[in-house]
Design a protein around this motif. Structure first.
Motif, PDB file in Angstrom:
ATOM      1  N   CYS A 107     -19.573  69.841 -15.447  1.00 31.59           N
ATOM      2  CA  CYS A 107     -18.753  68.675 -15.112  1.00 31.59           C
ATOM      3  C   CYS A 107     -18.240  68.001 -16.368  1.00 31.59           C
ATOM      4  N   SER A 108     -19.100  67.867 -17.361  1.00 30.84           N
ATOM      5  CA  SER A 108     -18.718  67.197 -18.597  1.00 30.84           C
ATOM      6  C   SER A 108     -17.678  68.002 -19.349  1.00 30.84           C
ATOM      7  N   GLU A 109     -17.861  69.336 -19.327  1.00 29.23           N
ATOM      8  CA  GLU A 109     -16.922  70.206 -20.034  1.00 29.23           C
ATOM      9  C   GLU A 109     -15.533  70.104 -19.432  1.00 29.23           C
ATOM     10  N   GLU A 110     -15.514  69.974 -18.098  1.00 27.14           N
ATOM     11  CA  GLU A 110     -14.215  69.884 -17.411  1.00 27.14           C
ATOM     12  C   GLU A 110     -13.498  68.600 -17.772  1.00 27.14           C
ATOM     13  N   GLU A 111     -14.258  67.502 -17.901  1.00 26.51           N
ATOM     14  CA  GLU A 111     -13.633  66.217 -18.183  1.00 26.51           C
ATOM     15  C   GLU A 111     -13.429  65.986 -19.672  1.00 26.51           C
ATOM     16  N   GLY A 112     -14.198  66.713 -20.505  1.00 24.82           N
ATOM     17  CA  GLY A 112     -14.053  66.544 -21.941  1.00 24.82           C
ATOM     18  C   GLY A 112     -14.615  65.240 -22.450  1.00 24.82           C
ATOM     19  N   GLU A 113     -15.523  64.618 -21.710  1.00 19.39           N
ATOM     20  CA  GLU A 113     -16.060  63.331 -22.127  1.00 19.39           C
ATOM     21  C   GLU A 113     -17.507  63.424 -22.568  1.00 19.39           C
ATOM     22  N   GLY A 114     -18.182  64.541 -22.319  1.00 19.89           N
ATOM     23  CA  GLY A 114     -19.574  64.669 -22.697  1.00 19.89           C
ATOM     24  C   GLY A 114     -20.525  64.091 -21.673  1.00 19.89           C
ATOM     25  N   VAL A 115     -20.028  63.394 -20.649  1.00 20.70           N
ATOM     26  CA  VAL A 115     -20.854  62.845 -19.576  1.00 20.70           C
ATOM     27  C   VAL A 115     -20.093  63.008 -18.264  1.00 20.70           C
ATOM     28  N   THR A 116     -20.841  62.958 -17.163  1.00 21.99           N
ATOM     29  CA  THR A 116     -20.190  63.007 -15.857  1.00 21.99           C
ATOM     30  C   THR A 116     -19.378  61.737 -15.665  1.00 21.99           C
ATOM     31  N   PRO A 117     -18.065  61.823 -15.427  1.00 22.10           N
ATOM     32  CA  PRO A 117     -17.208  60.627 -15.422  1.00 22.10           C
ATOM     33  C   PRO A 117     -17.486  59.651 -14.292  1.00 22.10           C
ATOM     34  N   VAL A 118     -17.705  60.157 -13.059  1.00 31.25           N
ATOM     35  CA  VAL A 118     -17.931  59.278 -11.912  1.00 31.25           C
ATOM     36  C   VAL A 118     -19.049  59.867 -11.055  1.00 31.25           C
ATOM     37  N   VAL A 119     -20.035  59.066 -10.764  1.00 30.45           N
ATOM     38  CA  VAL A 119     -21.143  59.483  -9.908  1.00 30.45           C
ATOM     39  C   VAL A 119     -21.267  58.479  -8.771  1.00 30.45           C
ATOM     40  N   THR A 120     -21.198  58.946  -7.525  1.00 28.49           N
ATOM     41  CA  THR A 120     -21.358  58.076  -6.365  1.00 28.49           C
ATOM     42  C   THR A 120     -22.833  57.979  -6.002  1.00 28.49           C
ATOM     43  N   ILE A 121     -23.306  56.755  -5.844  1.00 27.48           N
ATOM     44  CA  ILE A 121     -24.717  56.502  -5.562  1.00 27.48           C
ATOM     45  C   ILE A 121     -24.837  55.915  -4.169  1.00 27.48           C
ATOM     46  N   GLU A 122     -25.666  56.531  -3.337  1.00 30.58           N
ATOM     47  CA  GLU A 122     -25.846  56.088  -1.954  1.00 30.58           C
ATOM     48  C   GLU A 122     -27.222  55.451  -1.787  1.00 30.58           C
ATOM     49  N   GLY A 123     -27.261  54.296  -1.107  1.00 37.74           N
ATOM     50  CA  GLY A 123     -28.530  53.663  -0.773  1.00 37.74           C
ATOM     51  C   GLY A 123     -28.943  52.598  -1.770  1.00 37.74           C
ATOM     52  N   ALA A 124     -29.431  51.473  -1.244  1.00 35.45           N
ATOM     53  CA  ALA A 124     -29.826  50.353  -2.108  1.00 35.45           C
ATOM     54  C   ALA A 124     -30.910  50.712  -3.120  1.00 35.45           C
ATOM     55  N   PRO A 125     -31.954  51.489  -2.755  1.00 36.05           N
ATOM     56  CA  PRO A 125     -32.984  51.822  -3.754  1.00 36.05           C
ATOM     57  C   PRO A 125     -32.421  52.580  -4.951  1.00 36.05           C
ATOM     58  N   ASP A 126     -31.543  53.568  -4.684  1.00 37.30           N
ATOM     59  CA  ASP A 126     -30.967  54.349  -5.788  1.00 37.30           C
ATOM     60  C   ASP A 126     -30.013  53.491  -6.626  1.00 37.30           C
ATOM     61  N   ILE A 127     -29.275  52.603  -5.958  1.00 39.67           N
ATOM     62  CA  ILE A 127     -28.389  51.702  -6.695  1.00 39.67           C
ATOM     63  C   ILE A 127     -29.213  50.795  -7.600  1.00 39.67           C
ATOM     64  N   ARG A 128     -30.297  50.268  -7.064  1.00 37.70           N
ATOM     65  CA  ARG A 128     -31.168  49.382  -7.851  1.00 37.70           C
ATOM     66  C   ARG A 128     -31.725  50.116  -9.076  1.00 37.70           C
ATOM     67  N   ASP A 129     -32.159  51.362  -8.877  1.00 39.14           N
ATOM     68  CA  ASP A 129     -32.715  52.138  -9.990  1.00 39.14           C
ATOM     69  C   ASP A 129     -31.658  52.389 -11.064  1.00 39.14           C
ATOM     70  N   ALA A 130     -30.447  52.768 -10.629  1.00 38.92           N
ATOM     71  CA  ALA A 130     -29.381  53.054 -11.592  1.00 38.92           C
ATOM     72  C   ALA A 130     -28.997  51.799 -12.370  1.00 38.92           C
ATOM     73  N   LEU A 131     -28.920  50.664 -11.690  1.00 35.67           N
ATOM     74  CA  LEU A 131     -28.596  49.405 -12.365  1.00 35.67           C
ATOM     75  C   LEU A 131     -29.702  49.002 -13.332  1.00 35.67           C
ATOM     76  N   ALA A 132     -30.953  49.248 -12.953  1.00 32.17           N
ATOM     77  CA  ALA A 132     -32.070  48.902 -13.833  1.00 32.17           C
ATOM     78  C   ALA A 132     -32.007  49.707 -15.133  1.00 32.17           C
ATOM     79  N   VAL A 133     -31.636  50.982 -15.012  1.00 35.47           N
ATOM     80  CA  VAL A 133     -31.509  51.823 -16.212  1.00 35.47           C
ATOM     81  C   VAL A 133     -30.377  51.309 -17.105  1.00 35.47           C
TER      82      VAL A 133
END
Length: 344
Positions: A107-133
């Motif tokens: 995914c990163s190679e395709e975008e040329g950014e070195g990271v995944t450009p957009v990741v969709t997060i489903e569910g409040a627990p996973d959103i909370r974890d991602a925001l905490a990081v």
């Protein structure tokens, strides 16, 4: 591998029989049955399960007398096969990580950014974890748009209000809210905490989607109609555009008015609010989304919509949009001027 096949689970019946065998020093099945009030069939099944668990054994081949096996002896028997299971799981985990790293690299190679450009997060627990990081990694600045008030995402509100210690106290916090949100008691309470921690809060008539931007490098865009879905954006150009949009609205925003607890939301609409409502309706947003963007309740929003349609004599959202446009042109407004550039 199934751990239950290696370490069967002990139920209440097995525990009762095991305790009896310990206290009695061993017993025949008939004695176990009479002491525990069981039938012969039930007693045989329980003793057989204890035997498979290696916690009991019979002294004779015909299993006429049963004794308990000390748990320490059982530990030694289970340790070796369990170690093998753990090693196998560890190998599977490392293999899975390697595969996921490979996919991320594609995914990163395709975008040329070195990271995944957009990741969709489903569910409040996973959103909370991602925001905490993201909050834990944030070192300098947090930009927040519509993170407070009715229908907002709770994990986002917690980060902005610093309800936790995920984000360093030295991080500069700037929060942009709709004008009408200052009448919300919950919003006022949270803004006081933001002010107390050195943050800034301003209000705008701009209709911006709820989002958070950490250190201008990673952004979280929240769905208007679904508080259990968020999009983590790390693409430099996309994040840069969001920062530009937020800062443009910030430059023309107004200081948050600390209205008292008895202040009620205005009964009459300002022209600015009317324009914002019509533009959102004309864009196809539902009443719930319009209300969230304005920082008001759905019932209040519908009351405003009905009032506005009555004033215009409009029968549809599309018609109302054209009528407001015509009024703006007659008043000499520049139609090309974005709503983010107009404030009270």
């Amino acid at each position: 591998m199934d751990v239950d096949r290696i370490v069967p689970r002990m139920g209440d019946e097995e525990l009762a029989a095991y305790r009896f065998l310990i206290t009695s020093g061993g017993a025949r099945p008939e004695r176990v049955a009479s002491s525990l009030g069981w039938g012969a069939g039930q007693t045989e099944r329980v003793l057989s399960r204890l035997s498979r668990m290696k916690l009991a054994r019979s002294r004779e081949k015909d299993r006429s007398d049963w004794t308990a096996v000390h748990p320490d002896m059982v530990k030694l028997q289970y340790a070796k096969p369990l170690s093998g299971v753990i090693d196998a799981w560890q190998a599977q985990l490392e293999g899975l990580r390697a595969q996921l790293d490979t996919l991320s690299g594609l995914c990163s190679e395709e975008e040329g950014e070195g990271v995944t450009p957009v990741v969709t997060i489903e569910g409040a627990p996973d959103i909370r974890d991602a925001l905490a990081v993201a909050a834990g990694r944030c070192a300098e600045e947090l930009l927040a748009v519509q993170p407070l008030g009715r229908g907002t995402v709770a994990p986002a509100r917690d980060v902005v209000c610093r309800d936790g210690e995920a984000m360093a106290s030295t991080v500069s916090v700037r929060v942009l809210l709709p004008h009408l949100s200052r009448y919300d008691a919950e919003v006022r309470d949270c803004t006081e905490r933001i002010f107390a921690s050195g943050g800034e809060v301003r209000t705008t008539a701009a209709s911006l989607p709820p989002l958070l931007v950490f250190d201008r490098s990673v952004a979280f865009l929240f769905d208007d109609g679904d508080t259990d879905r968020a999009h983590m954006i790390q693409h430099k150009a996309l994040v840069g555009f969001m920062v530009h949009m937020v800062m443009s609205a910030w430059a023309s925003s107004a200081a948050f008015e600390r209205t008292g607890g008895n202040n009620r939301i205005p009964e009459c609409l300002t022209q600015e609010t009317k324009t914002a409502i019509v533009r959102l309706l004309a864009a196809g947003y539902k009443d719930e989304v319009v209300a969230r963007r304005l920082g008001i309740g759905v019932r209040t929003c519908r009351k405003y919509i009905a009032e506005l349609f009555g004033e215009l004599g409009a029968e549809s959202r599309f018609q109302a949009g054209w009528m407001v446009r015509d009024q703006m042109l007659l008043a000499g407004s520049d139609e090309a001027e974005p709503i983010t550039a107009r404030v009270n």
